[in-house]
Design a protein around this motif. Structure first.
Motif: not given
Length: 352
Positions: A14-19, A290-296
């Motif tokens: 499975y792949a986990i990617t920014p949500g 998640k860090a990527v998502a919250v920064h965005r």
């Protein structure tokens, strides 16, 4: 032709990617106590996308940044199908909301009484007695034969010395899980079950008072169920979001709604971490994504669990101008927010 076939062939990864990162305040409604009508603080929960991979996608994702590849057997317990993942995620979210509500009210001084409520199914092994009995994730077992069941270990103890092939009648409060993840329960029903032999991979339960291996096996994983008497009616709309990691963000948002002033010092705050009813913050997965998502989403501070590699994962995302705040408890998170200019939360209604 070979490339096309491989590209469409599913893998066991499975792949986990920014949500997405979502402001929690609009999702929370509280009736029965005073609330801040216009809380200005922006507290974000964040999620990740979990998707199965084909061979071609697996190869491509190895060359992408902020993508975590996870074997299927790391996502479920032995013998439990990945088809259970959605139901397990929605059950975890239901538990997280309950813990967030209790922790928020208790942190502000309310007493929140609790009572045991049986044991809840968190996983069903394929081709097991539980699967044959049509048990599902989220079902609440409240009795067996003439015995009331109040905990996981009580149910385990009941079957510990019984021979394989024993027939029993479980008293089960059946769950219905909607497509968006809402759990609802109806009347208790009687469910016959015939126990099986314990597979070699099953370890002793570790329940107090039990020695040696169990003789009978049901093929379920379990957690203790509880009912809590809250001082108000709370609804948190988490449609289509599963998992336990929004617990801390939901707790902080509830505290913010129940008190005056700015809890965050008017900063955009994101948070991830499980929440226990006694205010402890636990580890989660996918923190780099998640860090990527919250920064965005514009967060300047990201509160993460202090342990289990979560802090290192958040820092590995290397998002500019995003400060990582490691915490182990709700109390520590509130202290950190005060150092950023937030106020000490004081309930708008007098706790009783």
């Amino acid at each position: 032709m070979i490339i096309i076939v491989l590209g469409r062939w599913p893998t066991n990864e499975y792949a986990i990617t920014p949500g997405d990162s979502t402001p929690v305040a609009p999702l929370v409604t509280i009736h029965g106590v005073k609330t801040n009508p216009k809380p200005d603080d922006k507290i974000l929960l964040t999620d990740v996308y979990l998707s199965t991979l084909t061979v071609w996608q697996e190869i491509a994702d190895h060359f992408k940044s902020h993508v975590q590849l996870v074997p299927a057997d790391e996502l479920t317990e032995p013998g439990v199908s990945t088809s259970e993942l959605n139901a397990q995620g929605f059950l975890e979210m239901s538990d997280a909301k309950q813990a967030a509500e209790v922790a928020a009210f208790r942190s502000l001084g309310w007493r929140v009484p609790s009572s045991p409520a049986g044991t809840v199914v968190t996983g069903v092994v394929d081709a097991s007695p539980a699967a044959a009995a049509n048990l599902h994730v989220g079902d609440e077992i409240v009795g067996v034969d003439s015995t009331a069941i109040h905990s996981n270990c009580q149910l385990v103890s009941y079957f510990h010395d019984k021979a394989p092939g024993t027939t029993a009648n479980l008293k089960v409060d059946r769950v219905t899980i909607s497509k968006t993840g809402v759990l609802s329960y109806g009347a208790v029903s009687s469910v016959p079950i015939v126990t099986g032999s314990v597979p070699n991979y099953v370890a002793p339960s570790g329940c107090p008072g039990l020695s040696g291996a169990d003789r009978s096996w049901l093929g379920v994983s379990l957690e203790d169920g509880f009912h809590f008497r809250l001082p108000a009616t709370v609804n948190i709309d988490t449609a289509n979001i599963g998992g336990p990691s929004a617990g801390l963000a939901m707790t902080l948002t509830m505290i913010n709604k129940l008190s005056a002033g700015s809890l965050t010092g008017n900063h955009v705050i994101a948070a991830t971490g499980t929440m226990s009813v006694d205010g402890q913050v636990g580890g989660v997965g996918g923190v780099e994504e998640k860090a990527v998502a919250v920064h965005r989403a514009g967060a300047t501070y990201f509160i993460v669990p202090d342990g289990d590699g979560d802090v290192n994962a958040a820092r590995a995302a290397d998002q500019p101008d995003l400060t990582i705040l490691p915490v182990r408890s709700l109390k520590q998170a509130l202290n950190d927010l005060r150092r950023l200019g937030g106020v000490k939360p004081i309930a708008l209604s007098k706790p009783i």
